[in-house]
Design a protein around this motif. Structure first.
Motif, PDB file in Angstrom:
ATOM      1  N   ASP A  30      14.120  30.199  26.649  1.00 21.30           N
ATOM      2  CA  ASP A  30      13.687  29.612  28.186  1.00 21.30           C
ATOM      3  C   ASP A  30      14.626  30.310  29.190  1.00 21.30           C
ATOM      4  O   ASP A  30      14.413  30.164  30.024  1.00 21.30           O
ATOM      5  CB  ASP A  30      14.006  28.088  28.150  1.00 21.30           C
ATOM      6  CG  ASP A  30      15.420  27.696  27.635  1.00 21.30           C
ATOM      7  OD1 ASP A  30      16.097  28.338  27.034  1.00 21.30           O
ATOM      8  OD2 ASP A  30      15.857  26.645  27.963  1.00 21.30           O
ATOM      9  N   THR A  31      15.412  31.433  28.598  1.00 25.35           N
ATOM     10  CA  THR A  31      16.352  32.015  29.471  1.00 25.35           C
ATOM     11  C   THR A  31      16.420  33.329  28.819  1.00 25.35           C
ATOM     12  O   THR A  31      16.059  33.801  27.890  1.00 25.35           O
ATOM     13  CB  THR A  31      17.448  31.372  29.975  1.00 25.35           C
ATOM     14  OG1 THR A  31      17.891  31.999  31.124  1.00 25.35           O
ATOM     15  CG2 THR A  31      18.349  31.034  28.846  1.00 25.35           C
ATOM     16  N   ALA A  32      17.358  34.207  29.615  1.00 24.00           N
ATOM     17  CA  ALA A  32      17.614  35.759  28.971  1.00 24.00           C
ATOM     18  C   ALA A  32      18.641  35.793  27.988  1.00 24.00           C
ATOM     19  O   ALA A  32      19.276  36.748  27.788  1.00 24.00           O
ATOM     20  CB  ALA A  32      17.751  36.785  30.047  1.00 24.00           C
ATOM     21  N   TRP A  33      19.384  34.613  27.874  1.00 32.09           N
ATOM     22  CA  TRP A  33      20.620  34.592  26.908  1.00 32.09           C
ATOM     23  C   TRP A  33      20.504  34.837  25.561  1.00 32.09           C
ATOM     24  O   TRP A  33      19.346  34.351  24.814  1.00 32.09           O
ATOM     25  CB  TRP A  33      21.215  33.222  26.981  1.00 32.09           C
ATOM     26  CG  TRP A  33      22.561  33.116  26.316  1.00 32.09           C
ATOM     27  CD1 TRP A  33      23.863  33.460  27.158  1.00 32.09           C
ATOM     28  CD2 TRP A  33      22.991  32.962  25.160  1.00 32.09           C
ATOM     29  NE1 TRP A  33      24.646  33.180  26.157  1.00 32.09           N
ATOM     30  CE2 TRP A  33      24.489  33.012  25.077  1.00 32.09           C
ATOM     31  CE3 TRP A  33      22.197  32.675  24.065  1.00 32.09           C
ATOM     32  CZ2 TRP A  33      25.172  32.820  23.876  1.00 32.09           C
ATOM     33  CZ3 TRP A  33      22.941  32.422  22.700  1.00 32.09           C
ATOM     34  CH2 TRP A  33      24.368  32.467  22.597  1.00 32.09           C
ATOM     35  N   ALA A  34      21.198  35.917  24.892  1.00 32.74           N
ATOM     36  CA  ALA A  34      21.043  36.058  23.591  1.00 32.74           C
ATOM     37  C   ALA A  34      22.440  36.645  23.170  1.00 32.74           C
ATOM     38  O   ALA A  34      23.227  37.328  24.005  1.00 32.74           O
ATOM     39  CB  ALA A  34      20.228  37.209  23.249  1.00 32.74           C
ATOM     40  N   GLU A  35      22.852  36.276  21.996  1.00 33.15           N
ATOM     41  CA  GLU A  35      24.218  36.723  21.369  1.00 33.15           C
ATOM     42  C   GLU A  35      23.926  37.175  19.841  1.00 33.15           C
ATOM     43  O   GLU A  35      23.371  36.406  19.320  1.00 33.15           O
ATOM     44  CB  GLU A  35      25.415  35.855  21.829  1.00 33.15           C
ATOM     45  CG  GLU A  35      25.794  35.829  23.159  1.00 33.15           C
ATOM     46  CD  GLU A  35      26.592  36.896  23.559  1.00 33.15           C
ATOM     47  OE1 GLU A  35      26.632  37.900  22.415  1.00 33.15           O
ATOM     48  OE2 GLU A  35      27.026  37.070  24.790  1.00 33.15           O
ATOM     49  N   GLY A  36      24.675  37.985  19.315  1.00 35.73           N
ATOM     50  CA  GLY A  36      25.011  38.174  17.935  1.00 35.73           C
ATOM     51  C   GLY A  36      24.044  39.270  17.347  1.00 35.73           C
ATOM     52  O   GLY A  36      23.307  39.882  18.180  1.00 35.73           O
ATOM     53  N   ALA A  37      24.108  39.762  16.138  1.00 35.49           N
ATOM     54  CA  ALA A  37      23.377  40.704  15.744  1.00 35.49           C
ATOM     55  C   ALA A  37      22.786  40.353  14.152  1.00 35.49           C
ATOM     56  O   ALA A  37      23.502  39.472  13.390  1.00 35.49           O
ATOM     57  CB  ALA A  37      24.118  41.729  15.405  1.00 35.49           C
ATOM     58  N   GLY A  38      21.404  40.576  13.905  1.00 37.05           N
ATOM     59  CA  GLY A  38      21.097  40.077  12.634  1.00 37.05           C
ATOM     60  C   GLY A  38      19.719  39.356  12.760  1.00 37.05           C
ATOM     61  O   GLY A  38      19.033  39.535  13.931  1.00 37.05           O
ATOM     62  N   PRO A  39      19.142  38.618  11.703  1.00 38.59           N
ATOM     63  CA  PRO A  39      17.762  38.013  11.981  1.00 38.59           C
ATOM     64  C   PRO A  39      17.853  36.901  13.110  1.00 38.59           C
ATOM     65  O   PRO A  39      18.903  36.284  13.086  1.00 38.59           O
ATOM     66  CB  PRO A  39      17.534  37.484  10.629  1.00 38.59           C
ATOM     67  CG  PRO A  39      18.887  37.701   9.941  1.00 38.59           C
ATOM     68  CD  PRO A  39      19.748  38.603  10.303  1.00 38.59           C
TER      69      PRO A  39
END
Length: 214
Positions: A168-177
Motif C-alpha cells: 500500500d506504499t513504497a516501503w521495502a527492506e531486506g533481500a531475498g524472496p
C-alpha cells in the motif's frame, strides 16, 4: 517551544481514541480472548496500553528488578496486575481520557508510543475479528523505527534472507524472496507476530515463519 515527548502525538491520540471507541463494542465474554501478544488476553493488552501514560520510570525499573532483569516478564506482570485491578470499562475510559497526554515511560523513544498503539490495537482487534485499519502513513514511520532497533529484536537481522514489500506504499527492506503485505501487516511481522496473524503473502513467507519461530 518545548519538543514533544511523544512523536506524532495528534495521530497517536487519534489511534487511541479509535481503539477506545471500538472497545466500547466488546462483549463481556470477549475480554478473556487470547490476543496476538503471546500469553496476554485482550484485557491484559488494554491494561498495558493505559500504562504508557501512567507508569513511572522508577516503577518500571522496580518491575524489571522483580522480574530478575527480564523486561518482557516485567511488562506482562504489570499488565496482568493492572487488568486484575481494573475492569475493561474503566481501562477503556482511562485510555480515552489520556489519549493526547504528551507523556511516555522513561528510557523509551518518542516513537515507541506510536508503535505501541498501532501494534497492540491489532493484537486486540484481530483475534476478536474486528477491523481497525492501520494508516500506512503511520505504519511506515513505525516500521522505520523498529527495523534496526535492538529493543524490538532487530528485525533487520531476525528477518535476514527475505525482502519485506509493502503493498500500500513504497516501503521495502531486506533481500531475498518477497514477503508482501500492507505496511501495517509488515509492522506486525517486524514486531514478532506470526505470518498468519499478520496476513502476509509471497514466496518468502515460509522462510519468514521459520525465522520468527527460531
Amino acid at each position: 517551544m518545548p519538543v514533544p515527548r511523544v512523536a506524532m502525538l495528534p495521530e497517536v491520540a487519534a489511534q487511541r481514541r479509535a481503539l477506545a471507541d471500538l472497545l466500547d463494542t466488546v462483549h463481556r465474554d470477549e475480554w478473556t480472548t487470547p490476543s496476538l501478544c503471546h500469553g496476554w488476553t485482550v484485557h491484559d493488552v488494554l491494561a498495558h496500553l493505559t500504562l504508557s501514560t501512567r507508569q513511572s520510570t522508577a516503577g518500571m525499573v522496580l518491575g524489571i528488578l522483580r522480574a530478575r532483569g527480564d523486561f518482557d516478564r516485567a511488562e506482562a506482570r504489570a499488565a496482568r496486575e493492572r487488568a486484575a485491578a481494573h475492569p475493561p470499562g474503566v481501562l477503556t475510559a482511562q485510555l480515552r481520557a489520556t489519549a493526547a497526554l504528551d507523556r511516555r515511560v522513561g528510557l523509551s523513544s518518542p516513537w515507541d508510543p506510536l508503535v505501541d498503539v498501532l501494534v497492540h490495537s491489532q493484537d486486540i482487534v484481530r483475534p476478536l475479528r474486528r477491523r481497525l485499519p492501520t494508516p500506512q502513513d503511520l505504519a511506515v514511520p513505525a516500521l522505520e523505527h523498529v527495523w534496526s532497533n535492538a529493543f524490538y529484536g532487530r528485525p533487520v537481522r531476525r528477518l535476514c534472507g527475505v525482502r519485506l514489500v509493502a503493498t500500500d506504499t513504497a516501503w521495502a527492506e531486506g533481500a531475498g524472496p518477497e514477503v508482501r503485505g500492507t505496511a501495517g501487516d509488515l509492522l506486525l511481522l517486524a514486531t514478532g507476530r506470526s505470518v498468519s496473524a499478520s496476513a502476509v503473502t509471497g514466496p518468502g513467507v515460509p522462510e519468514a515463519a521459520a525465522r520468527l519461530r527460531s
